[in-house]
Design an enzyme around this catalytic site. Structure first.
Site, PDB file in Angstrom:
ATOM      1  N   ASP A   1       0.842  -1.188   0.000  1.00 12.68           N
ATOM      2  CA  ASP A   1       0.000   0.000   0.000  1.00 12.68           C
ATOM      3  C   ASP A   1       0.883   1.245   0.000  1.00 12.68           C
ATOM      4  O   ASP A   1       2.098   1.155   0.186  1.00 12.68           O
ATOM      5  CB  ASP A   1      -0.960   0.015   1.207  1.00 12.68           C
ATOM      6  CG  ASP A   1      -0.275  -0.409   2.496  1.00 12.68           C
ATOM      7  OD1 ASP A   1      -0.847  -1.208   3.225  1.00 12.68           O
ATOM      8  OD2 ASP A   1       0.856   0.061   2.756  1.00 12.68           O
TER       9      ASP A   1
ATOM     10  N   ASP B   1       1.290   5.137   1.542  1.00 12.18           N
ATOM     11  CA  ASP B   1       0.881   6.113   2.547  1.00 12.18           C
ATOM     12  C   ASP B   1       1.440   7.476   2.187  1.00 12.18           C
ATOM     13  O   ASP B   1       2.581   7.602   1.725  1.00 12.18           O
ATOM     14  CB  ASP B   1       1.396   5.703   3.933  1.00 12.18           C
ATOM     15  CG  ASP B   1       0.758   4.403   4.431  1.00 12.18           C
ATOM     16  OD1 ASP B   1      -0.345   4.082   3.972  1.00 12.18           O
ATOM     17  OD2 ASP B   1       1.380   3.717   5.255  1.00 12.18           O
TER      18      ASP B   1
ATOM     19  N   ASP C   1       9.552   5.429  13.930  1.00 12.19           N
ATOM     20  CA  ASP C   1      10.233   4.392  14.708  1.00 12.19           C
ATOM     21  C   ASP C   1      11.623   4.029  14.172  1.00 12.19           C
ATOM     22  O   ASP C   1      12.628   4.192  14.861  1.00 12.19           O
ATOM     23  CB  ASP C   1       9.345   3.146  14.847  1.00 12.19           C
ATOM     24  CG  ASP C   1       8.807   2.651  13.512  1.00 12.19           C
ATOM     25  OD1 ASP C   1       9.222   3.158  12.451  1.00 12.19           O
ATOM     26  OD2 ASP C   1       7.960   1.739  13.529  1.00 12.19           O
TER      27      ASP C   1
END
Length: 455
Positions: free
Chosen positions: A77, A79, A157
């Site tokens: 996907d 983003d 992260d």
């Protein structure tokens, strides 16, 4: 009311004051220095990027899709990150829906494809109070502060997940050294590893997932903390861990992920009963059903075949169910009742660690409770079992048990032949001499009274 508290009350989260960034500036990789082409990007993602850009907002692909494109992989996907706020995004796209409490996200839907659009976020300023709350462990419970692209990069992260593809000039923007780590095959947390793990202990699971999925080496400072901080997973809501477990084992590297989770002491905090059961090695032989189930899962993922969550969870929890069922049978319960009771006990204990929705728990139980019925191969029972809606999954589970050496291969072979046999062959299989023929009862007829000469 103190002036600072009054300011906080009046300002919206996205307008909260933030400390000045003390990080070095970004390294910009122009189009000539990276391999990403617009031909590799979803046309719908490009529509979103261009519309935001034309409206005067900064618009970038970010995260796993950029990482995968740079590695020559096909992203699942795409983003998008932007300086547009959620309400501004919704005004630009009629096919947009805003979701999320902890942080508002925009989902722009194109048929089955959803492009997720997030506003750049910032780390919480000191004294943010209402915007960010932390437990004593350091875990962030709510984080809803908007920021700049630089602030957004530093609060992500891992370095390899903090790269931005800017649609304005087709460059890759790197604030955290992600490109260098990507080339070196190193997975590294941004910032102080212990602080980042404590903020969100799920990052420990993500570290294992990315390490095995990408074939990267986890940075030593991040790796050594895993066994020591693994207990923090017990503070995560079980419902959230259900989805994380699926991501771990449906990434195509389930076997390596399972081994890494056990090596770093994480698996026991997700599936404590299974970890305890796997620690046993009857007659010195390791229990292999879980490993074989995960091998099959990886094979199906590679073939783009569907994988059902209930079958995966049934395999992960079977060993504690089997051991508890054997204990109950030793106390006098029938095999069917023993498995039913064992399933209830194991599931009620498991959901305190990783939640299992009813839509998953019910078919799991059926797969387990059908196992004793495979032992009954006489009369009409095999045909009734064959017509059960969950027969195929239960049969596949029987094959797993056979491969793991838990049952005699002859039982699995018999059921394989039974499915393939014609009607007359099936009749022989369930009534043949090998299985023993039932003797028919003769109906007793009352003897007629003899006629006597007096009658």
């Amino acid at each position: 009311m103190p002036i600072l508290n009054l300011v906080k009350k009046l300002l919206k989260p996205e307008e909260a004051p933030k400390p000045a960034a003390a990080h070095p500036g970004p390294r910009i990789y122009p189009r000539s220095q990276h391999s990403i082409s617009r031909r590799q990007i979803s046309p719908n993602a490009l529509k979103v990027l261009y519309r935001l850009h034309k409206a005067g907002f900064r618009a970038c692909l970010v995260g796993g899709c950029v990482r995968d494109l740079l590695l020559g992989r096909e992203p699942k996907d795409f983003d998008v990150a932007t300086d547009a706020h959620p309400e501004q995004i919704r005004k630009l796209f009629r096919n947009c829906r805003l979701i999320g409490r902890r942080f508002r996200l925009a989902h722009v839907r194109f048929g089955r494809e959803i492009i997720e659009v997030a506003t750049f976020r910032a780390a919480a300023p000191e004294g943010a109070g209402d915007w960010v709350r932390e437990e004593e462990t350091g875990r962030v419970l709510r984080d809803n502060v908007y920021g700049t692209i630089e602030e957004d990069a530093w609060r992500r992260d891992f370095t390899v997940n903090a790269l931005y593809y800017d649609i304005a000039d087709f460059s890759v923007v790197d604030y955290v050294g992600g490109m260098e780590d990507l080339k070196a095959g190193v997975l590294r947390l941004i910032g102080e590893p212990e602080v980042r793990y404590r903020e969100d202990p799920v990052r420990m699971l993500r570290a294992v997932r990315f390490m095995t999925k990408l074939g990267f080496v986890l940075d030593e400072s991040c790796r050594l903390l895993l066994p020591r901080l693994a207990h923090l997973l017990e503070d995560i809501p079980p419902a959230r861990l259900y989805e994380e477990v699926l991501k771990l084992f449906l990434s195509g590297c389930a076997v390596q992920t399972f081994e890494a989770l056990r090596r770093y002491g994480l698996f026991g905090h997700l599936f404590p009963l299974t970890e305890r059961a796997l620690a046993r090695q009857p007659d010195g032989f390791p229990l292999t059903l879980v490993a074989k189930a995960l091998e099959n899962t990886d094979r199906r993922v590679a073939e783009d075949a569907p994988v059902t969550p209930y079958f995966l969870y049934a395999a992960l929890l079977w060993e504690p169910v089997r051991l508890e069922a054997l204990r109950r049978q030793a106390e006098g319960a029938t095999s069917a009742v023993a498995v039913q009771e064992a399933a209830s006990e194991v599931l009620s204990a498991q959901v305190r660690h990783v939640a299992i929705p009813k839509r998953v728990a019910l078919p799991m139980r059926e797969v387990w409770t059908l196992q004793p019925r495979f032992e009954r191969r006489q009369g009409g029972r095999p045909l009734r079992l064959l017509s059960h809606p969950r027969f195929r999954a239960a049969y596949d589970f029987l094959l797993l048990r056979s491969e793991a050496g838990e049952i005699e291969p002859e039982l699995a072979e018999w059921w394989t032949r039974f499915q393939q046999a014609g009607e007359s062959e099936r009749r022989k299989m369930i009534q043949g001499p090998a299985r023993g023929r039932r003797r028919r009862r003769r109906s007793r007829r009352r003897a007629k009274p003899r006629e006597t000469s007096e009658s």
